[in-house]
Design an enzyme around this catalytic site. Structure first.
Site, short mmCIF file in Angstrom:
data_model
loop_
_atom_site.label_atom_id
_atom_site.label_comp_id
_atom_site.label_asym_id
_atom_site.label_seq_id
_atom_site.Cartn_x
_atom_site.Cartn_y
_atom_site.Cartn_z
N THR A 160 33.90 -21.45 -18.25
CA THR A 160 34.91 -21.10 -17.27
C THR A 160 35.06 -22.27 -16.30
OG1 THR A 160 34.29 -18.78 -17.50
CG2 THR A 160 35.47 -19.33 -15.51
N GLN A 197 38.57 -14.63 -25.64
CA GLN A 197 38.24 -13.57 -24.69
C GLN A 197 37.89 -12.23 -25.33
OE1 GLN A 197 38.58 -16.09 -21.50
NE2 GLN A 197 37.87 -14.02 -21.44
N ASP A 200 34.63 -10.62 -24.58
CA ASP A 200 34.36 -9.95 -23.30
C ASP A 200 34.46 -8.43 -23.42
OD1 ASP A 200 33.55 -11.82 -21.51
OD2 ASP A 200 35.49 -12.14 -20.57
N SER A 224 35.73 -9.04 -17.25
CA SER A 224 35.13 -10.36 -17.01
C SER A 224 34.17 -10.26 -15.83
CB SER A 224 36.22 -11.40 -16.73
OG SER A 224 36.68 -11.28 -15.39
N SER A 225 33.56 -11.39 -15.47
CA SER A 225 32.71 -11.48 -14.30
C SER A 225 33.28 -12.45 -13.27
CB SER A 225 31.30 -11.94 -14.71
OG SER A 225 30.72 -11.02 -15.60
N GLY A 245 30.34 -19.54 -14.97
CA GLY A 245 28.96 -19.22 -15.29
C GLY A 245 28.72 -17.91 -15.98
N GLY A 246 29.70 -17.33 -16.69
CA GLY A 246 29.48 -16.06 -17.36
C GLY A 246 29.15 -14.97 -16.35
#
Length: 339
Positions: A160, A197, A200, A224-225, A245-246
């Site tokens: 990301t 994506q 996710d 998502s985060s 960073g996930g």
């Protein structure tokens, strides 16, 4: 304008030799960008505003801050294992709720108000008053919770980017973007990488007879985060930040806010400090940083501690009486610029 790039995307996706897709021109034609309201919550006199569902970032960051608000994190300081016990177990509580409730609220009722309700957070926060690591953390029961849901199975791969901007007129932007995994799906059309994506989503639709909120469905947006965040004081932006960073994004952003609001660090210090993240019980500590000094103390509190690389990409701008201060994460190629 002639739709040729859409046709090229469809042809490319359907023609991939390994695992070809079923994308059609109609899929592209019916897609619409959605504008959604920000999720805002109080923290020590500030208003922290972030991205709501289908991202879990804004809700989870707000929950972490709300859960630690009754505790004097400032007095404990950044080198205190007790401070990190509170922050770490608050993060575990937020992730337990995230796993059950957060998804695309066009498809699943997401109890955002219940998850951020002060009474709910206070009740959950009381569980942090012990002396040791919580042995287990279960999801709570927020108001408006009418569904029997189960956690799913997703990958949340970190690939990301984030940018924070304040222009000469005072307009503030926190923007996080992702193609999910380095080089996305490894498929390129006219110089643009297509995203990946789908990972996710949870590929398990049910668990133990209960539906998974973030299960795959046609037209649904994946959870998502991402946590682009603007912190306001008396209605005016005082901090703009975010990170790649996930699912560790949530911890990076919460830590950066705490570092500045509670511990008085400037944006560059907040971006550079060693990371400590606890999502599911194991305390992840950034190897090769001063954060590793907390390993014995956190272990003594009952945590399993794991040191490793934690490649955040924080970009922060603080609005001060003396002007703007920027901070760029030294772990990546970012830079703070202004004129």
């Amino acid at each position: 304008g002639d739709g040729s790039i859409g046709r090229d995307i469809v042809a490319t996706v359907r023609g991939v030799a390994v695992n070809p897709g079923d994308l059609t021109p109609l899929d592209l034609a019916i897609y619409r960008v959605k504008e959604r309201a920000a999720v805002c919550a109080p923290y020590r006199g500030h208003e922290v505003c972030g991205m709501g569902p289908p991202s879990s970032g804004g809700v989870a960051v707000a929950q972490i801050l709300g859960l630690i608000a009754p505790y004097d994190i400032a007095a404990l300081g950044p080198a205190s294992a007790e401070a990190w016990r509170i922050i770490g177990d608050a993060s575990r509580m937020a992730f337990a709720d995230r796993g059950i409730y957060l998804a695309d609220d066009d498809f699943v009722p997401v109890p955002v108000r219940g998850l951020l309700d002060p009474a709910y957070l206070k009740a959950r926060s009381d569980g942090l008053r012990g002396d040791d690591a919580l042995p287990e953390v279960a999801p709570g029961k927020p108001a408006f919770d009418h569904a029997a849901l189960s956690p799913g199975q997703d990958w949340d791969v970190p690939a990301t980017t984030h940018v924070s901007i304040i222009d000469r007129y005072g307009n503030a932007l926190a923007m996080t973007s992702s193609i999910e995994n380095g080089f996305g799906s490894r498929v390129m059309v006219r110089g643009f990488l297509l995203n990946n994506q789908l990972t996710d989503f949870s590929f398990a639709s049910h668990d133990d007879g209960r539906a998974v909120a973030n299960r795959v469905a046609p037209g649904k947006r994946p959870r998502s985060s991402m946590a682009p965040t603007i912190v306001r004081l008396q209605g005016e932006p005082v901090l703009v930040l975010g990170s790649p960073g996930g699912s560790q994004i949530i911890g990076y952003v919460a830590q950066a806010i705490i570092a500045q609001v509670d511990w008085g660090l400037d944006p560059q210090q907040a971006a550079a400090m060693g990371h400590l993240v606890n999502r599911f019980g194991t305390f992840e500590i950034e190897a090769g940083t001063p954060a590793e000094a907390l390993t014995p103390s956190l272990s003594a509190l009952g945590y399993t501690v794991k040191a490793g690389e934690m490649t955040s990409g924080l970009h922060l701008i603080a609005v001060t009486p003396d002007g703007l201060l920027g901070g760029a994460d030294p772990r990546r190629e970012g830079v703070a610029l202004g004129r």
